[in-house]
Enzyme design. Structure first.
Site, PDB file in Angstrom:
ATOM      1  N   CYS A 142       0.876  -1.177  -0.032  1.00  0.00           N
ATOM      2  CA  CYS A 142       0.007  -0.015   0.133  1.00  0.00           C
ATOM      3  C   CYS A 142       1.069   1.162  -0.006  1.00  0.00           C
ATOM      4  O   CYS A 142       1.625   1.628  -1.101  1.00  0.00           O
ATOM      5  CB  CYS A 142      -1.042  -0.023   1.224  1.00  0.00           C
ATOM      6  SG  CYS A 142      -2.704   1.156   0.947  1.00  0.00           S
ATOM      7  N   LYS A 163     -12.052   8.508  -1.048  1.00  0.00           N
ATOM      8  CA  LYS A 163     -11.270   7.275  -0.353  1.00  0.00           C
ATOM      9  C   LYS A 163     -11.703   6.006  -1.037  1.00  0.00           C
ATOM     10  O   LYS A 163     -13.074   5.637  -1.349  1.00  0.00           O
ATOM     11  CB  LYS A 163     -11.413   7.185   1.059  1.00  0.00           C
ATOM     12  CG  LYS A 163     -10.983   5.874   1.691  1.00  0.00           C
ATOM     13  CD  LYS A 163     -10.931   5.705   3.187  1.00  0.00           C
ATOM     14  CE  LYS A 163     -10.232   4.484   3.716  1.00  0.00           C
ATOM     15  NZ  LYS A 163     -10.360   4.627   5.162  1.00  0.00           N
ATOM     16  N   SER A 192      -7.695  -0.107   0.535  1.00  0.00           N
ATOM     17  CA  SER A 192      -8.046   1.089   1.667  1.00  0.00           C
ATOM     18  C   SER A 192      -7.049   2.208   1.582  1.00  0.00           C
ATOM     19  O   SER A 192      -6.037   2.431   2.355  1.00  0.00           O
ATOM     20  CB  SER A 192      -8.339   0.582   2.970  1.00  0.00           C
ATOM     21  OG  SER A 192      -8.711   1.498   3.861  1.00  0.00           O
ATOM     22  N   HIS A 234      -4.146  -4.315   0.443  1.00  0.00           N
ATOM     23  CA  HIS A 234      -3.828  -4.917   1.653  1.00  0.00           C
ATOM     24  C   HIS A 234      -4.331  -6.498   1.891  1.00  0.00           C
ATOM     25  O   HIS A 234      -5.453  -6.707   2.399  1.00  0.00           O
ATOM     26  CB  HIS A 234      -4.676  -4.247   2.698  1.00  0.00           C
ATOM     27  CG  HIS A 234      -3.943  -3.059   3.184  1.00  0.00           C
ATOM     28  ND1 HIS A 234      -2.888  -2.868   3.872  1.00  0.00           N
ATOM     29  CD2 HIS A 234      -4.387  -1.569   2.733  1.00  0.00           C
ATOM     30  CE1 HIS A 234      -2.422  -1.700   4.035  1.00  0.00           C
ATOM     31  NE2 HIS A 234      -3.332  -1.000   3.474  1.00  0.00           N
ATOM     32  N   GLU A 236      -3.162  -8.645   3.243  1.00  0.00           N
ATOM     33  CA  GLU A 236      -3.048  -9.264   4.663  1.00  0.00           C
ATOM     34  C   GLU A 236      -4.114  -8.919   5.567  1.00  0.00           C
ATOM     35  O   GLU A 236      -4.163  -9.449   6.779  1.00  0.00           O
ATOM     36  CB  GLU A 236      -1.541  -8.722   5.187  1.00  0.00           C
ATOM     37  CG  GLU A 236      -1.553  -7.185   5.797  1.00  0.00           C
ATOM     38  CD  GLU A 236      -1.396  -6.019   4.789  1.00  0.00           C
ATOM     39  OE1 GLU A 236      -1.658  -4.977   5.132  1.00  0.00           O
ATOM     40  OE2 GLU A 236      -1.624  -6.611   3.655  1.00  0.00           O
ATOM     41  N   ARG A 248     -14.231   3.722  12.436  1.00  0.00           N
ATOM     42  CA  ARG A 248     -13.171   4.550  13.057  1.00  0.00           C
ATOM     43  C   ARG A 248     -13.528   6.061  12.277  1.00  0.00           C
ATOM     44  O   ARG A 248     -13.703   7.183  12.611  1.00  0.00           O
ATOM     45  CB  ARG A 248     -11.730   4.401  12.706  1.00  0.00           C
ATOM     46  CG  ARG A 248     -10.784   5.233  13.167  1.00  0.00           C
ATOM     47  CD  ARG A 248      -9.401   5.022  12.533  1.00  0.00           C
ATOM     48  NE  ARG A 248      -9.557   5.079  11.176  1.00  0.00           N
ATOM     49  CZ  ARG A 248      -8.772   4.482  10.409  1.00  0.00           C
ATOM     50  NH1 ARG A 248      -7.709   3.717  10.867  1.00  0.00           N
ATOM     51  NH2 ARG A 248      -8.791   4.629   9.117  1.00  0.00           N
TER      52      ARG A 248
END
Length: 306
Positions: A142, A163, A192, A234, A236, A248
């Site tokens: 990323c 985003k 992300s 991502h 992982e 969040r």
């Protein structure tokens, strides 16, 4: 694959509870095997969570791995205790004379900053320069991929209109690539981020574009010699990571959409669905096997560098 880890590392307990085979340092000493030494430059705020995610990915081949956790000494972590960092992490100065089979550079929530505005940028540049002569293959994730592309090849990032968050459909572009060997085509992977890189810039820099998405753009790129690997996503991530990020962001009052193709029926009131686990394990296993294990010498002192 047994991952050689300190018995007191939180990830050891977590992965053990998932029936993932981890090996204590004492047991590893009793085996006549040279483990692959894989450095992890952990730039994420929640370092214990990221350690666990990456060690889970590194645990799915027959190879023995010895992780070397690395922190930036020029940055003060606000989300991980000093005691944890002092017990389990090395600084760059600690390991600058060490030679590694592989290195992972994680993402970081700093992508809207210019690279040179990041407080540890100079130190990270020293790590990336050192990796050219002390690491066989480096796996960037990323923002870490964007940083590596900028430092090594001059490929800059650009800001997205909003985003990018969700689980996106991707295609394998080079079926003969060992990095994507065994992938379904198409396959799914999480993203992300607020920024991206352009595939045309990757190709102009002489890199191979291995996988893209019609919605998320470039996903996997690599140098022709397989020494530099860039994952602009991502793989992982755990099943709940995107959800935690979304909650969040909304609690902060940010105007963000729910991650797409993630919640059942695209409804954030429903639980998320995991559709990238198999591809994620295969991606890390292919990198470890074909880009690291099959290439590095038994004696790392004999590591050939460009």
């Amino acid at each position: 694959m047994p991952v050689k880890m300190p018995a007191s590392l939180p990830a050891t307990r977590t992965l053990g509870s998932e029936n993932i085979f981890v090996m204590t340092e004492q047991r590893a000493k009793e085996q006549d095997i040279r483990p692959l030494k894989i450095g992890i430059v952990n730039l994420m705020p929640k370092k214990i969570e990221t350690e666990t995610q990456l060690l889970r990915m590194l645990s799915n081949t027959p190879l023995q791995v010895e992780p070397v956790l690395i922190q930036m000494s020029s940055h003060v972590s606000k989300n991980t205790s000093r005691e944890h960092l002092e017990e389990f992490y090395h600084t760059f100065d600690d390991i600058r004379e060490t030679v590694l089979d592989g290195l992972i550079i994680t993402g970081a929530p700093v992508e809207l900053l210019d690279f040179k505005e990041v407080d540890y940028w100079d130190e990270l540049c020293r790590v990336m320069e050192w990796s050219k002569t002390h690491v066989y293959s480096t796996f960037h994730i990323c923002w870490g991929a964007q940083a590596g592309l900028f430092y090594h090849y001059g490929v800059d990032k650009y800001v997205l209109p909003e985003k990018l968050s969700g689980v996106y459909r991707h295609n394998v572009l080079i079926p003969t690539s060992r990095l994507t060997r065994g992938f379904d085509n198409p396959f799914f992977a999480p993203h992300s981020r607020y920024t991206g890189v352009r595939e045309k810039d990757i190709i102009a820099a002489g890199l191979s574009s291995l996988s893209t998405s019609s919605h998320a753009g470039l996903y996997i790129a690599a140098s022709k010699d397989r020494r530099q690997v860039f994952i602009v996503g991502h793989a992982e991530y755990d099943i709940n990571t995107l959800d935690a990020e979304y909650r969040r962001d909304t609690e902060k009052g940010l105007d963000v959409r729910p991650p797409i193709n993630y919640y059942r029926d695209d409804d954030p009131n429903n639980p998320p669905e995991m559709r990238w686990r198999a591809h994620a394990h295969l991606l890390f296993a292919n990198w470890l096997n074909y880009y690291v294990y099959q290439e590095t010498p038994y004696d790392l002192a004999n590591l050939k560098t460009p």
